[in-house]
Design a protein around this motif. Structure first.
Motif, PDB file in Angstrom:
ATOM      1  N   SER A 163     -46.277  31.961  -7.635  1.00 46.35           N
ATOM      2  CA  SER A 163     -47.477  31.510  -6.921  1.00 46.35           C
ATOM      3  C   SER A 163     -48.474  30.815  -7.833  1.00 46.35           C
ATOM      4  CB  SER A 163     -48.152  32.707  -6.237  1.00 46.35           C
ATOM      5  OG  SER A 163     -48.538  33.687  -7.198  1.00 46.35           O
ATOM      6  N   ARG A 164     -48.369  31.049  -9.147  1.00 50.36           N
ATOM      7  CA  ARG A 164     -49.288  30.406 -10.085  1.00 50.36           C
ATOM      8  C   ARG A 164     -48.905  28.956 -10.384  1.00 50.36           C
ATOM      9  NH1 ARG A 164     -48.797  35.089 -14.516  1.00 50.36           N
ATOM     10  NH2 ARG A 164     -46.674  34.964 -13.656  1.00 50.36           N
ATOM     11  N   THR A 165     -47.691  28.558 -10.019  1.00 53.06           N
ATOM     12  CA  THR A 165     -47.282  27.166 -10.197  1.00 53.06           C
ATOM     13  C   THR A 165     -47.962  26.308  -9.144  1.00 53.06           C
ATOM     14  OG1 THR A 165     -45.136  27.741 -11.151  1.00 53.06           O
ATOM     15  CG2 THR A 165     -45.328  25.576 -10.127  1.00 53.06           C
ATOM     16  N   PRO A 166     -48.597  25.192  -9.537  1.00 50.97           N
ATOM     17  CA  PRO A 166     -49.253  24.329  -8.546  1.00 50.97           C
ATOM     18  C   PRO A 166     -48.291  23.942  -7.430  1.00 50.97           C
ATOM     19  CG  PRO A 166     -49.812  23.637 -10.774  1.00 50.97           C
ATOM     20  CD  PRO A 166     -48.757  24.687 -10.910  1.00 50.97           C
ATOM     21  N   ALA A 167     -48.800  23.876  -6.231  1.00 48.39           N
ATOM     22  CA  ALA A 167     -47.957  23.612  -5.062  1.00 48.39           C
ATOM     23  C   ALA A 167     -47.187  22.308  -5.188  1.00 48.39           C
ATOM     24  CB  ALA A 167     -48.818  23.602  -3.797  1.00 48.39           C
ATOM     25  N   ASN A 168     -47.819  21.303  -5.808  1.00 50.03           N
ATOM     26  CA  ASN A 168     -47.142  20.003  -5.920  1.00 50.03           C
ATOM     27  C   ASN A 168     -46.057  19.993  -6.983  1.00 50.03           C
ATOM     28  OD1 ASN A 168     -48.713  20.051  -8.219  1.00 50.03           O
ATOM     29  ND2 ASN A 168     -49.614  18.018  -7.911  1.00 50.03           N
ATOM     30  N   ARG A 169     -45.863  21.129  -7.686  1.00 47.46           N
ATOM     31  CA  ARG A 169     -44.802  21.226  -8.680  1.00 47.46           C
ATOM     32  C   ARG A 169     -43.767  22.288  -8.313  1.00 47.46           C
ATOM     33  NH1 ARG A 169     -43.587  17.239 -10.757  1.00 47.46           N
ATOM     34  NH2 ARG A 169     -42.502  18.359 -12.418  1.00 47.46           N
ATOM     35  N   GLN A 170     -43.810  22.803  -7.114  1.00 50.13           N
ATOM     36  CA  GLN A 170     -42.867  23.854  -6.739  1.00 50.13           C
ATOM     37  C   GLN A 170     -41.537  23.277  -6.251  1.00 50.13           C
ATOM     38  OE1 GLN A 170     -44.722  26.749  -4.163  1.00 50.13           O
ATOM     39  NE2 GLN A 170     -46.359  27.192  -5.626  1.00 50.13           N
ATOM     40  N   HIS A 171     -41.540  22.483  -5.236  1.00 48.15           N
ATOM     41  CA  HIS A 171     -40.348  21.745  -4.781  1.00 48.15           C
ATOM     42  C   HIS A 171     -39.183  22.626  -4.354  1.00 48.15           C
ATOM     43  CE1 HIS A 171     -41.533  17.825  -7.140  1.00 48.15           C
ATOM     44  NE2 HIS A 171     -42.473  18.257  -6.321  1.00 48.15           N
ATOM     45  N   GLY A 172     -39.396  23.919  -4.227  1.00 48.67           N
ATOM     46  CA  GLY A 172     -38.317  24.787  -3.766  1.00 48.67           C
ATOM     47  C   GLY A 172     -37.604  25.543  -4.854  1.00 48.67           C
ATOM     48  N   GLY A 173     -37.607  25.012  -6.077  1.00 49.97           N
ATOM     49  CA  GLY A 173     -36.968  25.719  -7.187  1.00 49.97           C
ATOM     50  C   GLY A 173     -35.486  25.968  -6.965  1.00 49.97           C
ATOM     51  N   ASN A 210     -42.012  21.146 -21.895  1.00 54.34           N
ATOM     52  CA  ASN A 210     -42.622  22.319 -22.509  1.00 54.34           C
ATOM     53  C   ASN A 210     -43.567  21.970 -23.657  1.00 54.34           C
ATOM     54  OD1 ASN A 210     -39.869  23.803 -21.400  1.00 54.34           O
ATOM     55  ND2 ASN A 210     -41.633  25.179 -21.509  1.00 54.34           N
ATOM     56  N   GLY A 211     -43.645  20.689 -24.018  1.00 54.01           N
ATOM     57  CA  GLY A 211     -44.524  20.292 -25.111  1.00 54.01           C
ATOM     58  C   GLY A 211     -45.992  20.477 -24.762  1.00 54.01           C
ATOM     59  N   GLY A 212     -46.749  21.092 -25.680  1.00 56.57           N
ATOM     60  CA  GLY A 212     -48.169  21.328 -25.456  1.00 56.57           C
ATOM     61  C   GLY A 212     -49.031  20.193 -25.973  1.00 56.57           C
ATOM     62  N   PRO A 213     -50.289  20.137 -25.577  1.00 54.72           N
ATOM     63  CA  PRO A 213     -51.177  19.024 -25.954  1.00 54.72           C
ATOM     64  C   PRO A 213     -51.519  18.966 -27.432  1.00 54.72           C
ATOM     65  CG  PRO A 213     -52.408  20.731 -24.792  1.00 54.72           C
ATOM     66  CD  PRO A 213     -50.958  21.088 -24.668  1.00 54.72           C
ATOM     67  N   THR A 214     -51.353  20.073 -28.172  1.00 54.98           N
ATOM     68  CA  THR A 214     -51.681  20.070 -29.602  1.00 54.98           C
ATOM     69  C   THR A 214     -50.447  20.258 -30.473  1.00 54.98           C
ATOM     70  OG1 THR A 214     -52.144  22.457 -29.692  1.00 54.98           O
ATOM     71  CG2 THR A 214     -53.968  20.998 -29.081  1.00 54.98           C
ATOM     72  N   GLY A 215     -49.268  19.963 -29.921  1.00 53.18           N
ATOM     73  CA  GLY A 215     -48.048  20.041 -30.712  1.00 53.18           C
ATOM     74  C   GLY A 215     -47.333  21.367 -30.651  1.00 53.18           C
ATOM     75  N   GLY A 216     -47.808  22.283 -29.799  1.00 51.22           N
ATOM     76  CA  GLY A 216     -47.136  23.562 -29.621  1.00 51.22           C
ATOM     77  C   GLY A 216     -46.238  23.538 -28.398  1.00 51.22           C
ATOM     78  N   ILE A 217     -45.996  24.718 -27.838  1.00 54.81           N
ATOM     79  CA  ILE A 217     -45.115  24.871 -26.680  1.00 54.81           C
ATOM     80  C   ILE A 217     -45.874  25.555 -25.549  1.00 54.81           C
ATOM     81  CG2 ILE A 217     -43.094  26.108 -25.792  1.00 54.81           C
ATOM     82  CD1 ILE A 217     -42.222  23.776 -27.405  1.00 54.81           C
ATOM     83  N   ASN A 218     -45.753  25.006 -24.340  1.00 54.75           N
ATOM     84  CA  ASN A 218     -46.300  25.638 -23.142  1.00 54.75           C
ATOM     85  C   ASN A 218     -45.185  26.410 -22.441  1.00 54.75           C
ATOM     86  OD1 ASN A 218     -49.016  24.855 -23.170  1.00 54.75           O
ATOM     87  ND2 ASN A 218     -48.560  22.871 -22.248  1.00 54.75           N
ATOM     88  N   PRO A 219     -45.228  27.741 -22.423  1.00 53.95           N
ATOM     89  CA  PRO A 219     -44.187  28.506 -21.734  1.00 53.95           C
ATOM     90  C   PRO A 219     -44.252  28.377 -20.214  1.00 53.95           C
ATOM     91  CG  PRO A 219     -45.285  29.850 -23.399  1.00 53.95           C
ATOM     92  CD  PRO A 219     -46.123  28.622 -23.194  1.00 53.95           C
ATOM     93  N   SER A 220     -45.431  28.031 -19.681  1.00 50.88           N
ATOM     94  CA  SER A 220     -45.600  27.928 -18.231  1.00 50.88           C
ATOM     95  C   SER A 220     -46.672  26.892 -17.939  1.00 50.88           C
ATOM     96  CB  SER A 220     -46.010  29.285 -17.641  1.00 50.88           C
ATOM     97  OG  SER A 220     -47.322  29.632 -18.084  1.00 50.88           O
ATOM     98  N   ARG A 221     -46.922  26.667 -16.662  1.00 50.42           N
ATOM     99  CA  ARG A 221     -47.954  25.710 -16.260  1.00 50.42           C
ATOM    100  C   ARG A 221     -49.331  26.359 -16.161  1.00 50.42           C
ATOM    101  NH1 ARG A 221     -45.462  20.959 -14.837  1.00 50.42           N
ATOM    102  NH2 ARG A 221     -43.249  21.139 -14.295  1.00 50.42           N
ATOM    103  N   TRP A 222     -49.398  27.664 -16.391  1.00 51.86           N
ATOM    104  CA  TRP A 222     -50.686  28.346 -16.233  1.00 51.86           C
ATOM    105  C   TRP A 222     -51.118  29.126 -17.478  1.00 51.86           C
ATOM    106  CZ3 TRP A 222     -46.235  29.663 -13.494  1.00 51.86           C
ATOM    107  CH2 TRP A 222     -45.591  30.820 -13.910  1.00 51.86           C
ATOM    108  N   GLY A 223     -50.214  29.408 -18.399  1.00 53.08           N
ATOM    109  CA  GLY A 223     -50.555  30.210 -19.563  1.00 53.08           C
ATOM    110  C   GLY A 223     -51.098  29.379 -20.712  1.00 53.08           C
TER     111      GLY A 223
END
Length: 577
Positions: A163-173, A210-223
């Protein structure tokens, strides 16, 4: 006169960690190739799904006798049983000849290059595809991912339905579940034909998302973004877990007893080195190598527009499929302990005026290639800020000027410096930059012709293009920039080049200017490739079965795809005393 299309991908590189060449013996099952129908299971994001790889270049049955489902290579479809793969109609899972297909903005995938090259290798170089068409194995290639997806959206975690994933990025999974259901469908179809079935290889093409804005890794779209090296370690562990779980779940369906090996490309961004780390840790993960040598999606054309530079052209997809197939065959069939072209050690020479770099080379000798790709270079004083893709920095990140680079031996390069390196100081080596050289100053600017209702501008640059720029034109895509500060930084794709009385004319479409900023008379023009790159490759003699097929860009149509192995991109590799 040349028609050229361009853009650029800016790549953030991260540290390349050490590795052990003698990996633990993998548990590959060579009998997988001895089945009647052999699966090649793909997973990833846009490069794996063939995003904007148009127009397709494998539009009809290639004649190698390989399969796809009637539903297509892309079996996960948004809005078409995406979250209920088990409800997909049974008739969509009969086996049909493997071809590329256009589905909206999706086109060629690696499937034909991968399956057809493998079939050719298993049948021997003296076997024609006419003899191979009816003979086993028949490779079945399937892909159940989607562009732009994070690793845990593609995995059994199925973050798309969180549910934390934005609706426009869910697509059914349900990408992972779709991949497993594909295996059930394949086995059922094979059983109905009285044929044996197994899955020989998993192919992984994901990581950019998964690339983050400062050169790290984003594990999710909300964390929170995980900084390096923790982010890379997290991605490494998640990829290893994904491979193990995917293999085990597929084995339970096919009845195989051995682990199914995974083959990964080197993605752009911070996940690229994490993939190398995973391959160094898990004996059942193999890094094939980078893809920067292939033509970018900026050469693609569809729906009245060009593709994004981060994607591959149709020829690029099929070409990289052959590259993957080459490594799959060597690892599974021949038992080779494969390592991509990568540095093993960098050390300062006794006179401190040069650096020696020793490489792991799949097929020696090393080659500094400036015939197929333009020499990567950017000037700095009397030397180079970067050369052939290489750059040296000190502990304060100041660039050390390079004077030249030569091949010292079959596995060693010598990087000559303008001045001797200081003692009691530390230095690092990086590889991978976009600069293809400066071509001169703008002498005048004029309006160009109206093309497709769009105004254009022509820059007149002093002198003719240097001969070292020929590979850039052959490739069919490059970008120009003035390399000034942010308030004056101009960058634009060039789509037409010619010469007038010793002057080079560069034409661009006005609407493609970055931030609508103009060039000015007197500015120096620097050229760039769409992908960050370097010029170091090996001398792999393996031949492709396909050739460049799209004649609408570059000059390589009709030439075979070269299957050399290019050096992985790396950053901050330590230079020892």
């Amino acid at each position: 006169m040349h028609r050229i299309v361009i853009f650029i991908v800016i790549l953030v590189l991260l540290p390349t960690f050490g590795f052990t060449e003698e990996k633990e013996k993998r548990s590959e099952d060579q009998s997988a190739f001895k089945q009647d129908i052999v699966g090649l299971w793909l997973m990833g994001q846009s490069l794996c799904e063939g995003a904007e790889s148009l127009p397709i270049v494998t539009s009809s049955d290639s004649g190698w006798g390989n399969y796809q489902f009637k539903r297509g290579v892309r079996t996960w479809l948004h809005g078409n049983h995406a979250n209920q793969p088990e409800d997909r109609p049974e008739e969509q899972f009969t086996f049909v000849p493997l071809t590329a297909a256009t589905y909206g903005g999706l086109g060629e995938t690696i499937a034909n290059g991968l399956a057809d090259h493998l079939k050719a290798r298993l049948n021997g170089t003296d076997q024609s595809k006419e003899n191979a068409e009816n003979g086993a194995p028949h490779f079945l290639t399937t892909y159940a991912g989607q562009g732009g997806r994070l690793i845990d959206e593609l995995s059994s975690v199925d973050q798309s339905n969180d549910s934390r994933t934005p609706a426009n990025r869910q697509h059914g999974g349900h990408y992972y579940q779709t991949s497993l259901d594909d295996a059930r469908r394949a086995r059922a179809q094979a059983d109905s034909m009285g044929k044996s079935f197994s899955i020989a290889a998993l192919v992984w093409m994901q990581g950019e998302a998964n690339g983050g804005p400062t050169g790290g890794i984003n594990p999710s779209r909300w964390g929170q973004e995980l900084k390096r090296p923790l982010g890379q370690e997290w991605y490494r562990d998640r990829l290893i877990h994904f491979r193990k779980e995917w293999s085990q779940d597929l084995q339970a369906i096919t009845g195989q007893t051995g682990d199914i090996p995974m083959f990964t490309y080197q993605t752009l961004g911070p996940a690229g080195d994490a993939q190398l780390m995973a391959a160094d840790t898990d004996p059942n993960i193999t890094m094939v190598g980078p893809h920067y040598s292939i033509p970018s999606g900026v050469n693609s054309r569809y729906a009245g527009r060009y593709g994004d530079p981060i994607h591959m052209s149709a020829d690029g997809e099929r070409w990289y499929g052959e590259q993957v197939a080459k490594v799959v065959h060597r690892v599974i069939q021949e038992g080779e302990k494969w390592q991509p072209l990568r540095p093993r050690k960098a050390s300062i020479a006794p006179d401190r005026k040069s650096v020696l770099v020793d490489f792991s080379v799949p097929r020696p000798p090393l080659v500094l290639d400036e015939l197929f790709l333009p020499r990567e270079q950017y000037p700095l004083g009397d030397g180079f800020h970067s050369l052939y893709g290489f750059q040296i920095r000190d502990a304060d990140k100041a660039v050390i000027p390079i004077s030249s680079i030569t091949v010292e031996s079959s596995t060693v390069l010598r990087i000559e410096l303008i001045a001797a390196l200081e003692k009691e100081a530390s230095f690092t080596l990086s590889y991978g930059l976009p600069y293809a050289g400066q071509i001169g100053n703008i002498t005048s600017i004029r309006k160009g012709p109206i093309i497709a209702d769009q105004p254009t501008t022509e820059l007149l640059v002093e002198g003719k293009l240097d001969e070292h720029m020929k590979p850039l034109l052959d490739e069919g895509a490059f970008i120009i920039t003035n390399m000034l500060g942010p308030d004056s930084f101009a960058r634009v794709p060039v789509r037409h080049v010619n010469e007038e009385e010793g002057t080079t004319v560069l034409r661009y479409v006005d609407r493609e200017r970055r931030n609508n900023l103009d060039f000015a008379v007197g500015q120096t023009i620097t050229t760039q490739r769409p992908f960050t790159y370097g010029n170091l490759r090996d001398s792999d003699p393996e031949k492709s079965i396909y050739q460049f097929a799209d004649p609408e860009y570059g000059t390589r149509a009709g030439q075979p795809y070269p299957l050399w192995n290019w050096c992985v991109l790396f950053n901050r590799f330590p230079i020892s005393e």
